[in-house]
Design a protein around this motif. Structure first.
Motif, short mmCIF file in Angstrom:
data_model
loop_
_atom_site.label_atom_id
_atom_site.label_comp_id
_atom_site.label_asym_id
_atom_site.label_seq_id
_atom_site.Cartn_x
_atom_site.Cartn_y
_atom_site.Cartn_z
N LEU A 100 -4.41 1.94 8.23
CA LEU A 100 -3.43 0.56 7.53
C LEU A 100 -2.38 -0.38 8.42
CD1 LEU A 100 -4.12 1.91 4.39
CD2 LEU A 100 -5.91 0.81 5.58
N SER A 101 -1.40 -0.40 8.72
CA SER A 101 -0.74 -0.63 9.45
C SER A 101 -0.93 -1.30 10.73
CB SER A 101 0.09 -0.01 10.16
OG SER A 101 1.12 1.14 9.22
N LEU A 102 -1.86 -1.39 10.93
CA LEU A 102 -2.90 -1.86 12.46
C LEU A 102 -2.77 -3.46 11.48
CD1 LEU A 102 -4.77 0.43 14.01
CD2 LEU A 102 -2.60 -0.63 14.44
N TYR A 103 -2.97 -3.03 10.07
CA TYR A 103 -4.32 -4.78 9.63
C TYR A 103 -2.82 -5.56 8.53
CZ TYR A 103 -8.37 -2.69 11.09
OH TYR A 103 -9.06 -2.11 11.89
N THR A 104 -2.08 -4.83 8.72
CA THR A 104 -0.92 -5.86 7.74
C THR A 104 0.47 -5.93 8.17
OG1 THR A 104 0.19 -5.65 5.33
CG2 THR A 104 -0.41 -3.97 5.49
N PRO A 105 1.93 -7.05 8.12
CA PRO A 105 2.70 -7.28 8.32
C PRO A 105 3.52 -5.97 7.61
CG PRO A 105 1.92 -8.92 8.03
CD PRO A 105 0.41 -8.46 7.61
N ARG A 106 3.36 -6.36 6.35
CA ARG A 106 3.92 -5.27 5.71
C ARG A 106 3.79 -4.14 5.73
NH1 ARG A 106 3.67 -9.20 1.40
NH2 ARG A 106 3.99 -7.57 -0.18
N LEU A 107 4.94 -2.76 4.79
CA LEU A 107 5.29 -1.54 5.04
C LEU A 107 3.98 -1.73 4.21
CD1 LEU A 107 7.14 0.50 5.45
CD2 LEU A 107 7.98 0.55 2.52
N VAL A 108 3.46 0.13 4.64
CA VAL A 108 2.47 0.65 4.32
C VAL A 108 3.59 1.77 3.96
CG1 VAL A 108 0.43 2.47 4.48
CG2 VAL A 108 0.57 -0.81 5.05
N GLN A 109 3.46 1.99 2.68
CA GLN A 109 4.00 3.27 2.64
C GLN A 109 3.42 5.15 2.16
OE1 GLN A 109 7.48 3.49 2.01
NE2 GLN A 109 8.02 5.16 1.27
N ALA A 110 3.99 5.38 3.24
CA ALA A 110 3.22 6.81 3.24
C ALA A 110 4.24 7.54 2.52
CB ALA A 110 3.49 8.14 4.51
N VAL A 111 3.18 8.29 2.32
CA VAL A 111 3.85 9.53 0.65
C VAL A 111 2.91 11.03 1.75
CG1 VAL A 111 4.02 10.54 -1.47
CG2 VAL A 111 4.32 8.69 -1.01
N VAL A 112 3.49 12.13 2.08
CA VAL A 112 2.17 13.48 2.09
C VAL A 112 3.07 14.90 1.73
CG1 VAL A 112 2.60 15.04 4.34
CG2 VAL A 112 2.92 12.76 5.07
N THR A 113 2.02 14.60 0.94
CA THR A 113 2.57 15.55 -0.17
C THR A 113 2.12 17.14 -0.53
OG1 THR A 113 -0.33 16.43 -0.55
CG2 THR A 113 0.73 13.90 -1.54
N GLY A 114 2.73 17.01 1.08
CA GLY A 114 2.71 18.88 1.74
C GLY A 114 1.98 19.63 1.58
N VAL A 149 1.26 -1.35 0.29
CA VAL A 149 0.06 0.38 0.26
C VAL A 149 0.86 1.32 -0.14
CG1 VAL A 149 -2.24 1.68 1.53
CG2 VAL A 149 -1.67 -0.66 1.53
N ILE A 150 0.04 1.89 -0.91
CA ILE A 150 1.40 3.16 -0.70
C ILE A 150 -0.03 4.74 -0.98
CG2 ILE A 150 2.44 5.78 -1.97
CD1 ILE A 150 2.99 3.14 -3.58
N THR A 151 0.09 5.08 0.32
CA THR A 151 -1.12 6.37 0.61
C THR A 151 -0.76 7.18 0.39
OG1 THR A 151 -0.24 6.45 3.78
CG2 THR A 151 -1.92 4.70 2.57
N THR A 196 -1.18 15.06 7.54
CA THR A 196 -1.58 13.17 7.81
C THR A 196 -0.64 12.32 7.37
OG1 THR A 196 -3.07 12.80 8.06
CG2 THR A 196 -2.78 14.67 9.74
N GLN A 197 0.36 10.87 8.51
CA GLN A 197 -0.36 10.14 8.36
C GLN A 197 -0.65 9.14 8.77
OE1 GLN A 197 4.17 8.12 8.31
NE2 GLN A 197 4.84 10.22 7.69
N ASN A 198 -2.27 9.25 8.87
CA ASN A 198 -3.14 8.66 9.98
C ASN A 198 -3.53 8.09 8.50
OD1 ASN A 198 -3.39 10.92 11.43
ND2 ASN A 198 -5.44 11.60 11.03
N ASP A 199 -3.51 7.86 7.51
CA ASP A 199 -4.55 6.65 6.67
C ASP A 199 -3.42 5.56 6.96
OD1 ASP A 199 -6.79 8.05 5.95
OD2 ASP A 199 -5.62 8.54 4.17
N ALA A 200 -1.69 5.69 7.06
CA ALA A 200 -0.16 5.10 6.55
C ALA A 200 -0.75 4.27 8.22
CB ALA A 200 0.16 5.47 6.63
N GLU A 201 -1.10 5.11 9.01
CA GLU A 201 -0.75 4.32 10.54
C GLU A 201 -2.32 3.40 10.41
OE1 GLU A 201 -0.39 8.04 13.30
OE2 GLU A 201 1.01 7.97 12.23
#
Lengths: 228, 228
Positions: free
Chosen positions: B78-92, B64-66, B71-76
């Motif tokens: 989603l991290s609860l539901y997967t052991p894999r990396l959830v890559q957060a992009v904050v567009t600023g 997943v790339i969010t 914020t990184q709220n969505d990435a955080e």
């Protein structure tokens, strides 16, 4: 737009701010209170305006400018609720209104008969935050079917707004939405934010919103208003 | 962005398309199916992805790339539901993801262990339509608490999408939403659109969505999948 485009946009934004200052001056001279309604698509801007026109249109002269990417649906919906002109601006793909579009739209509006101008911006919580339209204040609308963290995720919009409307409160029993948390998040971003809690569907909370609008108009243009 | 900025943006868009082509090639070579999830804020993208990760994560390697404005709220979440990396992009502050951000994010993702890449774009029905990220297809999500006419009001997005998810169908009894009309409007804009009707809250309709994803992955990378 990507971060890389910001430098290119500077002159366009400066020009926008000049026009917005002109629009603001013109509205203030005419004693018109102008609100720029911003929200994500589907939060209920048009329904709120429908109610406002229907219930408050006999007491206040309300002019409306609607901004839509492609259709004139909102303007057509709103025309049913007012004998006055609803000015539609179709942005042709652009993601927000700009001050030049408002200045052009004002040509068709009888300002001397107008107490309140409501601008319904394009449904978008990001881009309209950067564009001053010459309004007295931005009103940000969000709904209980969205996440409570919208203020944190779109802080620029909530920081710029003076008023927040949390809409669709009739759906509170059916959605996992924590109202207190939402208000807390919004106040974290903008402690001055004035809140209204409404349902355009059931009418709940609308009277408080109307009283606010009437008070704002009275403050600018002191003349007796008929009771609702 | 205003119409006046389009000329300035052309070179930026051309560069984006070049990078997107590179990303698409790389994903296809690796046998990864990539979807670009676009919607207005609050339509339930993150909740849909939470369910998808929880229910399908044991059968498919899902990356997943969010994309979020601030914020990184969505990435955080989603991290609860997967052991894999959830890559957060904050567009600023930027109102959409671009291909360069995806290309950079791919550096942190193990493509050889990935069947499905879900990109959760910034909540915005306008701007992300113009930006190719190298995805196999765009998935547009909207919900029954929004107006039925969203496809007509944001036609570019619905024209570009191959899949539409109408979410929050658990709220249908409580909202004045005409489902048939919504589908009709969407098909008017894009007759090829494949529809799913879901509630991330109750789970209704999610199995059809999962079956679709599994079939897409199987078609690209033919190997046995465990039953859900």
């Amino acid at each position: 737009m990507s971060i890389r485009t910001i430098e290119l946009r500077e002159p366009v934004l400066t020009r926008n701010n000049d026009i917005a200052a002109r629009v603001r001056h013109r509205l203030e001279e005419a004693g018109v209170v102008a609100y720029n309604l911003v929200s994500s698509p589907g939060s209920g801007k048009t329904s709120l305006l429908e109610c406002t026109l229907k219930d408050l249109g006999k007491d206040l002269g309300i002019a409306v400018i609607t901004g839509d990417v492609q259709t004139q649906n909102d303007a057509e919906r709103l025309s049913l609720y007012t004998p006055r002109l609803v000015q539609a601006v179709v942005t042709g793909g652009a993601c927000h209104l700009d001050a030049a579009q408002i200045e052009a739209a004002l040509e068709s509006i009888l300002l001397e008969e107008t107490d309140l101008l409501c601008v319904e911006n394009v449904g978008n919580l990001v881009c309209p935050a950067g564009w001053d339209l010459g309004e007295a204040a931005k009103v940000v609308i969000f709904s209980v079917t969205e996440g409570e963290d919208k203020p944190l995720k779109y802080p620029k919009m909530f920081r710029q707004a003076r008023v927040a409307i949390l809409n669709k409160i009739d759906l509170l029993p059916f959605v996992p939405f924590d109202l207190e948390r939402a208000v807390e998040f919004a106040r974290e971003i903008n402690p001055e934010l004035r809140f209204f809690f409404t349902s355009a569907l059931t009418g709940e909370g609308m009277l408080e919103w109307y009283d606010f609008l009437k008070a704002q108009v009275s403050a600018v243009r002191p003349r007796p208003l008929l009771p609702v």
